[in-house]
Design a protein around this motif. Sequence first.
Motif, mmCIF file in Angstrom:
data_model
loop_
_atom_site.group_PDB
_atom_site.id
_atom_site.type_symbol
_atom_site.label_atom_id
_atom_site.label_comp_id
_atom_site.label_asym_id
_atom_site.label_seq_id
_atom_site.Cartn_x
_atom_site.Cartn_y
_atom_site.Cartn_z
ATOM 1 N N UNK A 67 30.933 49.702 50.168
ATOM 2 C CA UNK A 67 31.097 49.937 48.947
ATOM 3 C C UNK A 67 30.577 48.393 48.308
ATOM 4 N N UNK A 68 29.877 48.492 47.274
ATOM 5 C CA UNK A 68 29.498 47.243 46.317
ATOM 6 C C UNK A 68 30.311 46.932 45.096
ATOM 7 N N UNK A 69 30.400 45.815 44.952
ATOM 8 C CA UNK A 69 31.026 45.176 43.429
ATOM 9 C C UNK A 69 30.087 45.845 42.309
ATOM 10 N N UNK A 70 30.775 46.417 41.385
ATOM 11 C CA UNK A 70 30.084 46.762 39.991
ATOM 12 C C UNK A 70 30.360 45.686 38.790
ATOM 13 N N UNK A 71 31.541 45.570 38.734
ATOM 14 C CA UNK A 71 32.308 44.752 37.861
ATOM 15 C C UNK A 71 33.644 44.613 37.957
ATOM 16 N N UNK A 72 34.419 43.574 37.446
ATOM 17 C CA UNK A 72 35.781 43.656 37.276
ATOM 18 C C UNK A 72 36.217 43.041 35.825
ATOM 19 N N UNK A 73 36.494 43.670 34.684
ATOM 20 C CA UNK A 73 36.488 43.289 33.707
ATOM 21 C C UNK A 73 37.730 43.721 32.809
ATOM 22 N N UNK A 74 38.863 43.416 33.413
ATOM 23 C CA UNK A 74 40.357 43.712 32.811
ATOM 24 C C UNK A 74 40.595 43.595 31.440
ATOM 25 N N UNK A 75 39.885 42.513 30.785
ATOM 26 C CA UNK A 75 39.931 42.128 29.555
ATOM 27 C C UNK A 75 39.634 43.273 28.683
ATOM 28 N N UNK A 76 38.712 44.250 29.188
ATOM 29 C CA UNK A 76 38.076 45.265 28.337
ATOM 30 C C UNK A 76 39.054 46.617 28.442
ATOM 31 N N UNK A 77 40.097 46.503 29.104
ATOM 32 C CA UNK A 77 40.984 47.439 29.254
ATOM 33 C C UNK A 77 42.511 46.802 29.616
ATOM 34 N N UNK A 78 42.934 46.178 28.561
ATOM 35 C CA UNK A 78 44.272 45.492 28.699
ATOM 36 C C UNK A 78 45.508 46.497 29.069
ATOM 37 N N UNK A 79 46.254 46.236 29.960
ATOM 38 C CA UNK A 79 47.241 47.165 30.337
ATOM 39 C C UNK A 79 46.858 48.174 31.557
ATOM 40 N N UNK A 80 45.639 48.365 31.754
ATOM 41 C CA UNK A 80 44.996 49.195 32.732
ATOM 42 C C UNK A 80 45.200 48.409 34.127
ATOM 43 N N UNK A 81 45.583 48.871 35.153
ATOM 44 C CA UNK A 81 45.799 47.944 36.289
ATOM 45 C C UNK A 81 44.496 48.025 37.377
ATOM 46 N N UNK A 82 43.650 48.967 36.977
ATOM 47 C CA UNK A 82 42.640 49.175 38.351
ATOM 48 C C UNK A 82 41.473 49.126 37.753
ATOM 49 N N UNK A 83 40.866 47.891 37.324
ATOM 50 C CA UNK A 83 39.563 47.536 36.614
ATOM 51 C C UNK A 83 38.482 47.025 37.435
ATOM 52 N N UNK A 84 38.747 46.723 39.014
ATOM 53 C CA UNK A 84 37.738 46.494 39.776
ATOM 54 C C UNK A 84 37.053 47.667 40.244
ATOM 55 N N UNK A 85 35.610 47.564 39.699
ATOM 56 C CA UNK A 85 34.693 48.799 40.228
ATOM 57 C C UNK A 85 33.865 48.760 41.254
ATOM 58 N N UNK A 86 33.941 49.600 42.032
ATOM 59 C CA UNK A 86 32.971 49.497 43.449
ATOM 60 C C UNK A 86 32.091 50.818 43.646
ATOM 61 N N UNK A 87 31.072 50.868 43.979
ATOM 62 C CA UNK A 87 30.296 51.966 44.277
ATOM 63 C C UNK A 87 29.323 51.980 45.624
ATOM 64 N N UNK A 88 28.978 53.078 46.229
ATOM 65 C CA UNK A 88 28.354 53.075 47.487
ATOM 66 C C UNK A 88 27.160 54.140 47.440
#
Length: 207
Positions: free
Chosen positions: A153-174
Motif C-alpha cells: 500500500x502507498x500513502x495517499x495523504x494524512x490530514x486529520x485537520x480536515x476531519x476533527x474527531x475522526x481517528x483514522x485519517x491516514x489513507x493508503x491505497x494499492x
Amino acid sequence: METRYPVRLAVLGDLPQIISLIDSAASWLRTKATDQWAAPWPSPEAREARIQAAIANKITWVMTDGPDLVATVSFDHGGDPKLWQGLELGEPAVYLHRLVINRRHEGLGIGAEILEWAIADADEKSDYQMKWARIDVWTTNTKLHEYYRKLGFEDVRCEPEDNPGYPSCALFQKAVTHDLVNSRKNYLDPSEIVKLLPASQYSVNAH
C-alpha cells in the motif's frame, strides 16, 4: 483465491465474538504505545451498531478454524466522502475496514492473506475491474502505517485537520492486480455454520 482457512460471511451471531476480537486487540494495543482503540469510537453503542449494520449489509467476513475466528475484515465499494476526494470516489475501488487477526495466529501472514482474499473477492464479484484497494488507518499508529506499506500500500495523504474527531485519517491505497482472481473462494454459506456458534474468547493482533 484459496486460503488456508475457510472464509465466510459473518452472521449476527458472530457479533459478540467480533467485538471480543476488537476489545482484545485494544488491550494488546495498549502495550504498543498507541492510542488506537483506547476506547470504543465514538461510543460502545455506536461501535456495536456500526458492526451490526456491516453484518446486516453483508460486507463483513470472517476466517474460521472450526468454531474459532482466525480473522475478520469488512469491505465494500463505497468510499467515505469525508476522506476520499471527488476524482478518487469516481474510480472503481474496494474499501477495506476493520481488519483484526487472532493473536494466536500472529506471524503467519494471515493479515496479508485475508486482505488479498478480500481484494480478489471484491474484484471477482464486481461488474467492472477494481483499480484500487483502499484503507483508512488509525492516524497516530505509525507502526500500522508501516505494516500496510510492507503489503504494497502507498500513502495517499494524512490530514486529520480536515476531519476533527475522526481517528483514522491516514489513507493508503494499492493497485489491484487482477491475477489475484482465481477460482471461487472457499467460503461457507452462513446457514452452514450457525451450528458452530458461539465460539470461545480470543487473544488478537490488530494487524
